[in-house]
Design a protein around this motif. Sequence first.
Motif, PDB file in Angstrom:
ATOM      1  N   SER A 125       1.381   7.720  -8.887  1.00 28.42           N
ATOM      2  CA  SER A 125       0.746   9.025  -8.639  1.00 28.42           C
ATOM      3  C   SER A 125       1.480   9.775  -7.530  1.00 28.42           C
ATOM      4  O   SER A 125       1.635  11.004  -7.592  1.00 28.42           O
ATOM      5  N   ALA A 126       1.922   9.033  -6.523  1.00 28.74           N
ATOM      6  CA  ALA A 126       2.663   9.665  -5.425  1.00 28.74           C
ATOM      7  C   ALA A 126       3.966  10.257  -5.958  1.00 28.74           C
ATOM      8  O   ALA A 126       4.383  11.356  -5.559  1.00 28.74           O
ATOM      9  N   TRP A 127       4.615   9.554  -6.885  1.00 29.99           N
ATOM     10  CA  TRP A 127       5.851  10.057  -7.470  1.00 29.99           C
ATOM     11  C   TRP A 127       5.597  11.351  -8.250  1.00 29.99           C
ATOM     12  O   TRP A 127       6.408  12.283  -8.207  1.00 29.99           O
ATOM     13  N   VAL A 128       4.448  11.427  -8.933  1.00 31.16           N
ATOM     14  CA  VAL A 128       4.166  12.616  -9.749  1.00 31.16           C
ATOM     15  C   VAL A 128       4.101  13.875  -8.881  1.00 31.16           C
ATOM     16  O   VAL A 128       4.734  14.891  -9.199  1.00 31.16           O
ATOM     17  N   VAL A 129       3.380  13.812  -7.754  1.00 29.38           N
ATOM     18  CA  VAL A 129       3.300  15.024  -6.916  1.00 29.38           C
ATOM     19  C   VAL A 129       4.661  15.322  -6.274  1.00 29.38           C
ATOM     20  O   VAL A 129       5.047  16.490  -6.105  1.00 29.38           O
ATOM     21  N   ASN A 130       5.396  14.245  -5.970  1.00 29.71           N
ATOM     22  CA  ASN A 130       6.742  14.437  -5.426  1.00 29.71           C
ATOM     23  C   ASN A 130       7.643  15.132  -6.460  1.00 29.71           C
ATOM     24  O   ASN A 130       8.391  16.063  -6.136  1.00 29.71           O
ATOM     25  N   ALA A 131       7.525  14.692  -7.719  1.00 34.29           N
ATOM     26  CA  ALA A 131       8.320  15.283  -8.799  1.00 34.29           C
ATOM     27  C   ALA A 131       7.960  16.759  -8.980  1.00 34.29           C
ATOM     28  O   ALA A 131       8.838  17.591  -9.260  1.00 34.29           O
TER      29      ALA A 131
ATOM     30  N   GLN B 182     -10.669   3.771  -6.068  1.00 34.60           N
ATOM     31  CA  GLN B 182      -9.222   4.014  -6.172  1.00 34.60           C
ATOM     32  C   GLN B 182      -8.953   5.325  -6.918  1.00 34.60           C
ATOM     33  O   GLN B 182      -8.084   6.107  -6.541  1.00 34.60           O
ATOM     34  N   THR B 183      -9.710   5.533  -7.986  1.00 28.95           N
ATOM     35  CA  THR B 183      -9.519   6.748  -8.789  1.00 28.95           C
ATOM     36  C   THR B 183      -9.845   7.986  -7.949  1.00 28.95           C
ATOM     37  O   THR B 183      -9.101   8.973  -7.953  1.00 28.95           O
ATOM     38  N   ARG B 184     -10.955   7.887  -7.203  1.00 32.73           N
ATOM     39  CA  ARG B 184     -11.351   9.029  -6.375  1.00 32.73           C
ATOM     40  C   ARG B 184     -10.287   9.327  -5.315  1.00 32.73           C
ATOM     41  O   ARG B 184      -9.911  10.478  -5.090  1.00 32.73           O
ATOM     42  N   LYS B 185      -9.771   8.268  -4.710  1.00 32.99           N
ATOM     43  CA  LYS B 185      -8.764   8.474  -3.667  1.00 32.99           C
ATOM     44  C   LYS B 185      -7.488   9.102  -4.237  1.00 32.99           C
ATOM     45  O   LYS B 185      -6.918  10.029  -3.648  1.00 32.99           O
ATOM     46  N   ARG B 186      -7.050   8.602  -5.395  1.00 30.65           N
ATOM     47  CA  ARG B 186      -5.840   9.165  -6.022  1.00 30.65           C
ATOM     48  C   ARG B 186      -6.065  10.624  -6.405  1.00 30.65           C
ATOM     49  O   ARG B 186      -5.210  11.481  -6.197  1.00 30.65           O
ATOM     50  N   ALA B 187      -7.272  10.901  -6.975  1.00 26.69           N
ATOM     51  CA  ALA B 187      -7.564  12.271  -7.414  1.00 26.69           C
ATOM     52  C   ALA B 187      -7.600  13.217  -6.207  1.00 26.69           C
ATOM     53  O   ALA B 187      -7.058  14.325  -6.266  1.00 26.69           O
ATOM     54  N   LYS B 188      -8.236  12.768  -5.118  1.00 27.86           N
ATOM     55  CA  LYS B 188      -8.318  13.624  -3.923  1.00 27.86           C
ATOM     56  C   LYS B 188      -6.949  13.835  -3.302  1.00 27.86           C
ATOM     57  O   LYS B 188      -6.607  14.942  -2.874  1.00 27.86           O
ATOM     58  N   ALA B 189      -6.165  12.762  -3.244  1.00 30.37           N
ATOM     59  CA  ALA B 189      -4.830  12.861  -2.652  1.00 30.37           C
ATOM     60  C   ALA B 189      -3.947  13.793  -3.493  1.00 30.37           C
ATOM     61  O   ALA B 189      -3.203  14.619  -2.951  1.00 30.37           O
TER      62      ALA B 189
ATOM     63  N   ILE C 216       1.359  14.731   2.270  1.00 30.96           N
ATOM     64  CA  ILE C 216      -0.070  15.013   2.166  1.00 30.96           C
ATOM     65  C   ILE C 216      -0.764  13.961   1.307  1.00 30.96           C
ATOM     66  O   ILE C 216      -1.851  13.476   1.642  1.00 30.96           O
ATOM     67  N   PHE C 217      -0.099  13.592   0.204  1.00 27.42           N
ATOM     68  CA  PHE C 217      -0.690  12.582  -0.684  1.00 27.42           C
ATOM     69  C   PHE C 217      -1.006  11.314   0.116  1.00 27.42           C
ATOM     70  O   PHE C 217      -2.124  10.801   0.077  1.00 27.42           O
ATOM     71  N   SER C 218      -0.021  10.825   0.854  1.00 22.82           N
ATOM     72  CA  SER C 218      -0.211   9.569   1.606  1.00 22.82           C
ATOM     73  C   SER C 218      -1.260   9.726   2.689  1.00 22.82           C
ATOM     74  O   SER C 218      -2.088   8.838   2.893  1.00 22.82           O
ATOM     75  N   GLU C 219      -1.229  10.852   3.383  1.00 20.79           N
ATOM     76  CA  GLU C 219      -2.216  11.073   4.453  1.00 20.79           C
ATOM     77  C   GLU C 219      -3.631  10.984   3.900  1.00 20.79           C
ATOM     78  O   GLU C 219      -4.482  10.295   4.448  1.00 20.79           O
TER      79      GLU C 219
END
Length: 369
Positions: free
Chosen positions: A334-340, A258-265, A360-363
């Motif tokens: 995490s998705a909110w952070v990149v959106n912000a 999960q951490t790797r996926k969030r970091a990559k996204a 991009i994050f979700s993809e």
Amino acid sequence: MLLFTPGPTPVLESVRQAMATPTLHHRTPEFESIFAQARGKMIDMFGMDECVFLASSGTGAMQACMLNLCHTKALTVKAGKFGERFGKIADALHIPKVELSYSWDTPASVEDIKQALISNLDIDAIFIQICESAGGLRHPVEEIAKVAKSINKDIMVIADGITAVGVEPIDTTHIDALIAGSQKAFMLPPGLAMIGLSSVAVDKIGGGRDFYFNLATEIKNQQKNTTAWTATTTLIAGLNAMLDEIEKSGGRQHLFSQTRKRAKATLGALKGLNLHIYPSSPALSMSTVIDDDAEAIRKLLKTKYGVNIAGGQDHLKGKIFRINQMGLIPVHESAWVVNAIELALDDLGRRDFDGTASKIFSEIYFEEN
Ligand SMILES: *Cc1c(COP(=O)(O)O)cnc(C)c1O
């Protein structure tokens, strides 16, 4: 406000509850049972032979490793504030050192380490971060450890994994001491340090060069599920609860993926906003961007979008921002952070908001396995 600094990290409600139970006396079967559970789970997490808890922040564990495992000369690697700290500890303890220095965006070179060891055969311990948190950099520690042992099989390899243990799987085959801390990937308040040790390191420890940080004394006690001095009972109860939460959420391999996926996204989304990733070898524990508007972005996130991210220190003050990826973080946060961040770039007139970062994050997140 979402706390997205790479330490301290937020504390889960269930863990706060575990720490809100009445204080136990540390010399009781009740506490010893909690201690035994936490100790067993941490030995599993480290994937090493032994584990020692210390009532200190992470720096205490760094100092303890140097006091107990380095007797002639230290090799320290400085590519940021934490690597620099190992050098300062050596100086304070009057331990001779060789220090390799790198720019804060550049990982240590295996070849440099090799040369330093060949030219200084009296070096008996290497000290290096797995992730140097100052710039969010990943050092090739496993490779360095392997090469070091091939040059000197008795050398001790001390890896500061405060922003790596609980983040990603670490191959500890050639690592003798692996340091972790409560306030980063373990989502606890600060004040508890943990050290994973190889059996070779355990055998080497002794000589009693220190009193409080005498690891021989601690190991002797902790193998009996007690501590030499008063234990950080509340934090150990919290750690036990947190390790249960990790288990309940799918176990540590799941946490790592999960951490790797969030970091990559996150990295993909930031690049998609044309932001520049600072380190040449980004760690998974945090996402670091270098940008002239770093402070303005950080301020907008805090005041307008409810997100607290970290800035830089020393020469990187005002030049970088760092987003935490450590711990059990809900993916929508995490998705909110990149959106912000994309919204902040619009506020600064740098681009028109069109949802690129979220997309991009979700993809990436939902494609990565
Ligand atoms: C946070 C951190 C430490 C420990 O610092 P303390 O303030 O003493 O807990 C050590 N190394 C790294 C890489 C860190 O990120």
